[in-house]
Scaffold this motif. Structure first.
Motif, mmCIF file in Angstrom:
data_model
loop_
_atom_site.group_PDB
_atom_site.id
_atom_site.type_symbol
_atom_site.label_atom_id
_atom_site.label_comp_id
_atom_site.label_asym_id
_atom_site.label_seq_id
_atom_site.Cartn_x
_atom_site.Cartn_y
_atom_site.Cartn_z
ATOM 1 N N ASN A 121 0.845 -1.189 0.000
ATOM 2 C CA ASN A 121 0.000 0.000 0.000
ATOM 3 C C ASN A 121 0.879 1.237 0.000
ATOM 4 O O ASN A 121 1.845 1.302 0.736
ATOM 5 N N GLY A 122 0.529 2.205 -0.835
ATOM 6 C CA GLY A 122 1.305 3.429 -0.882
ATOM 7 C C GLY A 122 2.524 3.351 -1.778
ATOM 8 O O GLY A 122 3.320 4.286 -1.834
ATOM 9 N N THR A 143 -2.777 -5.972 -8.128
ATOM 10 C CA THR A 143 -3.247 -6.924 -7.131
ATOM 11 C C THR A 143 -2.273 -7.034 -5.972
ATOM 12 O O THR A 143 -1.103 -6.683 -6.066
ATOM 13 N N HIS A 144 -2.826 -7.499 -4.845
ATOM 14 C CA HIS A 144 -2.028 -7.816 -3.670
ATOM 15 C C HIS A 144 -1.770 -9.299 -3.605
ATOM 16 O O HIS A 144 -0.972 -9.768 -2.833
ATOM 17 N N GLN A 166 -5.579 0.632 10.598
ATOM 18 C CA GLN A 166 -5.812 -0.703 11.155
ATOM 19 C C GLN A 166 -5.157 -0.824 12.531
ATOM 20 O O GLN A 166 -5.699 -1.455 13.425
ATOM 21 N N LYS A 167 -3.992 -0.193 12.680
ATOM 22 C CA LYS A 167 -3.328 -0.220 13.989
ATOM 23 C C LYS A 167 -4.201 0.462 15.034
ATOM 24 O O LYS A 167 -4.312 -0.008 16.171
ATOM 25 N N VAL A 168 -4.811 1.587 14.672
ATOM 26 C CA VAL A 168 -5.692 2.271 15.613
ATOM 27 C C VAL A 168 -6.872 1.368 15.972
ATOM 28 O O VAL A 168 -7.263 1.247 17.132
ATOM 29 N N GLY A 224 -6.313 -4.728 3.152
ATOM 30 C CA GLY A 224 -5.795 -3.443 2.707
ATOM 31 C C GLY A 224 -4.677 -2.882 3.559
ATOM 32 O O GLY A 224 -4.550 -1.677 3.677
ATOM 33 N N VAL A 225 -3.871 -3.740 4.178
ATOM 34 C CA VAL A 225 -2.718 -3.211 4.906
ATOM 35 C C VAL A 225 -1.433 -3.706 4.257
ATOM 36 O O VAL A 225 -1.418 -4.719 3.575
#
Ligand SMILES: Nc1ncnc2c1ncn2[C@@H]1O[C@H](COP(=O)(O)OP(=O)(O)O)[C@@H](O)[C@H]1O
Ligand SMILES: [Mg+2]
Lengths: 522, 340
Positions: free
Chosen positions: A63-64, A221-222, A428-430, A451-452
């Motif tokens: 991501n990113g 894709t992931h 997601q961490k939060v 999505g991480v």
């Protein structure tokens, strides 16, 4: 569309790879030194990329990494800071989506661009509505839309309103939109993220069909399995830079993950000691009122990680939601920590030590317009740690959240920033931080790594292992097969609301899990 | 040389201004501009008497806007604040005059009874709003619009459209024109309520729950927040504050009137919006809302004392609101650009 052909005529060329190696055929698209700068971040740095006719070129990266930025430039939705795009060998400026479309380049973005209140046909022809005598030709529009859908093999009615379609069906409309006019380049941004296996299969069939006609496909894709399945070549991006490009045949899992993360990841999944103790959650023959769960029995003990696998929509998520009090039960019994908890509310379940991580952090997980501090403490606000009487202990709250954020490596480390401004992995961490502010007997992770990025994924797995070894019970509900295979001590596989099979430690293999994904075992 | 230095200095100022703008938003700047502008247009404007006057005039709107804000933070709004004022005013006046007629020697008995009756009737409007929105899931727009009509109708029906007289003059004397340390009673009440709402929104669980429910009601529910109770409370609190404003207005006018609050829904929402309270819920700061209400008070008063026609005034308020929205959008873009 008038000539009845879905595809732009492409001169017969040798297969993609050969054409490029020989330097004979021109690539459909090529970029040279493409850069995109946003304030504070270089989304793309000197990226060279090319796409041959009839190939599926996968863009792979965390991501990113810049994947979406790259394709948005190719689709005309975004402008590069520097660098040049060539279409069929000529320098091309793609000032907007319309110009890109005129060159046969169409993209299906992650965020759909459909008007929910309009029908499928109206959406398909938005911006190019057919007219008759200066008035809209509504009948003709529906007829042509229906023809297009049939040709693509999509089981959709052209006169349905888009807001009533499933996400997969909406995606079909987006893809059909791309095929509305002559198509030479089709761009798909993580198209299978929310598709069921079956829908994924029909998407792949469509891709094969388009490929055979010489359409070039850029596919983000992931999922490593998808690269095996459909890719010809893979370009890996990291931090906006191209790390490498290779034939899909040479793209094995280890290489890809190492290229993507920039460091050797010998072990993504931690080994967890299997030490099951007393039963914490027991659901006995439960059925939900809405029929999404039928006659399901599961149990989770402390000191074990239990998985529930299954297709999207098989009811695996609903089992946990029913136990948490989000879905009304029609039949059956749920016992948690020794108490009958039928009809309990989330508040009561939380107080008993049941913590549920919802699968969609934007929809149900986080209050995006508020800070990490407020989000993390929300489930535990009424406890002595955070309030005395009705008043909040704001200093203690900040201290707790700040410590948690440090442990979870929140980045940027700013607990007062709106959660909505963080990247997916950090959001997601939060979300996970919300589970750690109070005593918990059972952690339910519903799609914990959607999505991480890979590094966050690894730290989430480590955290799950720690929680389990610390004596908590853990239930992992996941569509990500490796998660079930490598992380769980025990697993249930569900299909259409039933539990198909329960696999014990040592029995959880890819074949066994997959063989129960589809039909009832005889 | 000198020119270059001046240019650099100018650039420095510009950057400073930009930073201030991004940090505090458009409202404080507008407020300063308005004060400076009107002090040039009228000498009287900055006199102590006039300032005390502006504060008093703004106090009613401030109190209602505080209530409106609580509801807006939960992603709703209350269009029935005007009717709540009317109901409170009319019922409290009727009760006071009724009791006072029977006990002419005990004005404070009449005042106490009237305050209780008026407050209870005003609060009941909010309770019904809260029940509709929280339990029956009626949209806040429809629910409060409906109650706006019902409440106004009740106030008109009870008084046949006539002002209610016969309020003990001690009531008006204490809560209308009375004062303390040079400021009138409503200003003090507004100050106390401001502090109370500030504490509620920033330092209590309930406040936190309002923000969470407004920001993402599903996430709040999954986190164990009782979302129905939270929504209900928001409307009840809004009505309670509005009722207090209604009592103060009644004291000010010395009569109970059905049409004292017709412009209040719009004004209170405008004061919140200009203070940065999002219409989508989940955000908003209490001190800014007070500034927002004060700002409208300053503009109205400034235009009055500098002789701007009252027809023009209505238009000016609308223009300012639109300007504030545009400036806010500009600020959001600027802050995105200046981040790291
Ligand atoms: N509109 C934007 N403004 C600022 N930064 C952006 C914008 N879009 C993307 N970025 C940044 O550019 C980088 C690449 O993002 P993106 O192309 O979406 O990555 P990917 O699709 O690979 O996950 C990220 O660091 C992201 O935060
Ligand atoms: Mg992306």
């Amino acid at each position: 569309m008038t000539n009845g052909s879905l595809y732009r005529e492409v001169p017969p060329t040798a297969p993609a790879g050969a054409a490029l190696k020989g330097g004979a055929g021109l690539p459909l698209l090529r970029t040279e030194g493409l850069c995109k700068h946003y304030p504070g971040v270089d989304a793309l740095v000197d990226v060279d990329f090319e796409l041959a006719p009839g190939e599926v070129h996968v863009l792979f990266g965390e991501n990113g990494a810049g994947k979406s930025t790259l394709i948005s430039i190719l689709a005309g939705a975004n402008q590069p800071t520097r660098g040049q795009v060539y279409a069929n060998g000529e320098p091309a400026t793609l000032a907007n989506v319309r110009e890109a479309r005129a060159r046969g380049i169409s993209a299906v973005f992650q965020e759909f661009s459909l008007v929910p209140q309009l029908t499928v046909a109206e959406n398909l022809f938005l911006g190019a509505e057919p007219t008759k005598h200066g008035l809209l030709d509504r009948g003709g529009e529906i007829k042509r839309a229906q023809e297009l859908l049939e040709r693509l093999g999509f089981p959709l009615r052209a006169d349905r309103q888009v807001q009533y379609l499933s996400r997969a069906e909406q995606q079909m409309v987006e893809i059909a939109k791309a095929f509305r006019s002559d198509l030479s380049v089709l761009i798909l941004d993580e198209p299978t993220a929310s598709l069921t296996e079956r829908e994924t299969e029909s998407l792949f069939a469509l891709i094969a069909q388009a490929k055979a006609r010489g359409v070039g496909i850029i596919y983000i894709t992931h999922r490593i399995a998808e690269i095996r399945r459909i890719a010809d070549r893979v370009t890996v991006l990291r931090d906006g830079r191209k790390v490498g490009m290779m034939d899909a045949a040479h793209a094995d899992e280890t290489t890809l993950i190492q290229m993507m993360s920039g460091r050797p990841i010998s072990q993504i999944f931690p080994k967890v000691k299997y030490a099951p103790a007393e039963v914490v959650l027991r659901a006995e023959r439960i059925s939900t009122e809405d029929g999404s769960v039928r006659d399901v029995s599961i149990e989770v003990r402390s000191g074990e990680i239990v998985g529930i696998a299954g297709l999207v929509g098989c009811g695996k998520s609903e089992v946990a939601r029913a136990c948490y009090g989000l879905l009304p039960l029609a039949k059956g019994k749920v016992t948690f920590a020794g108490q009958d908890v039928r009809g309990a509310t989330p508040r009561r379940m939380l107080d008993l030590g049941f913590s549920y991580l919802p699968p969609d952090r934007h929809k149900e997980g986080l209050v995006l317009s508020r800070s990490s501090v407020e989000n993390v403490s929300l489930p535990a606000l009424h406890l002595g740690a955070f309030s005395s009487g009705i008043f909040l202990k704001r200093r203690a709250e900040r201290q707790t959240v700040s410590n948690l954020a440090r442990e979870l490596q929140l980045h940027p480390f700013d607990i007062d920033r709106d959660v909505g401004t963080f990247s997916g992995g950090n959001q997601q961490k939060v979300l996970i931080g919300k589970m750690l502010t109070r005593e918990v007997k059972l952690f339910v992770f519903d799609e914990p790594t959607v999505g991480v990025d890979v590094s966050t994924r690894v730290s989430i797995y480590q955290l799950i292992a720690q929680l389990c070894e610390g004596g908590a019970a853990v239930l992992v509900i996941s569509s990500d097969l490796p998660e079930i295979l490598h992380l769980c001590n025990r697993a249930y596989v569900m299909f259409r609301g039933h539990v198909q099979v329960e696999l014990q430690e040592g029995q959880i293999t890819e074949d066994r899990v997959l063989s129960h994904f589809f039909e009832r075992a005889a | 040389m000198a020119e270059r230095v001046m240019e650099r200095q100018a650039q420095g100022y510009e950057q400073k201004l930009q930073q201030i703008f991004v940090a505090v938003g458009v409202l404080p700047i507008l407020l300063v501009v308005a004060v400076v502008l009107f002090s040039f247009m009228s000498d009287y404007f900055l006199s102590f008497n006039n300032i005390a006057n502006v504060l008093r005039q703004s106090s009613y709107l401030t109190i209602v806007a505080l209530g409106q804000m609580v509801v807006m933070v939960t992603a709703g709004f209350d269009l029935s604040v005007g009717s709540t004022l009317a109901v409170t005013s009319v019922t409290s006046a009727l009760a006071m005059s009724g009791i006072a007629a029977g006990n002419p020697d005990a004005p404070w008995l009449a005042i106490g009874g009237g305050v209780v009756v008026g407050f209870a009737c005003g609060l009941s409007v909010g309770i019904i709003n809260g029940l509709g929105v929280a339990l029956l899931s009626v949209s806040p727009f429809i629910m409060t619009l409906g109650m706006a009509s019902v409440g106004f109708c009740a106030a008109l029906y009870l008084t046949a459209g006539m002002p209610v007289r016969g309020i003990p003059y001690e009531f008006a004397d204490t809560f209308g024109s009375g004062g303390f340390l040079g400021l009138k009673a409503p200003v003090w009440v507004a100050l106390v309520l401001f502090i109370a709402v500030y504490l509620l929104m920033t330092w209590t669980r309930f406040g936190r729950h309002f923000y969470a429910v407004g920001g993402n009601i599903k996430a709040a529910a999954l986190s164990g927040v009782n979302t129905r109770r939270t929504l209900f409370l928001a409307y009840a609190i809004c009505a309670a504050l509005t009722s207090i404003a209604g009592l103060l207005l009644t004291a000010r006018m010395e009569t109970g009137e059905a049409n004292i609050g017709t412009s209040m829904p719009l004004q209170s929402i405008a004061a919140c919006v200009i203070a940065g309270v999002s219409l989508r819920g989940g955000t908003g700061k209490v001190p800014y809302v007070v500034l927002g209400a004060l700002f409208f008070g300053v503009v109205e008063n400034g235009m009055n004392v500098s002789g701007v026609s009252s027809y023009l005034q209505i238009g000016v308020t609308g223009l300012i609101l639109i300007f504030a929205a545009v400036a806010d959008e500009f600020r959001r873009r600027l802050s995105a650009r200046t981040k790291d």
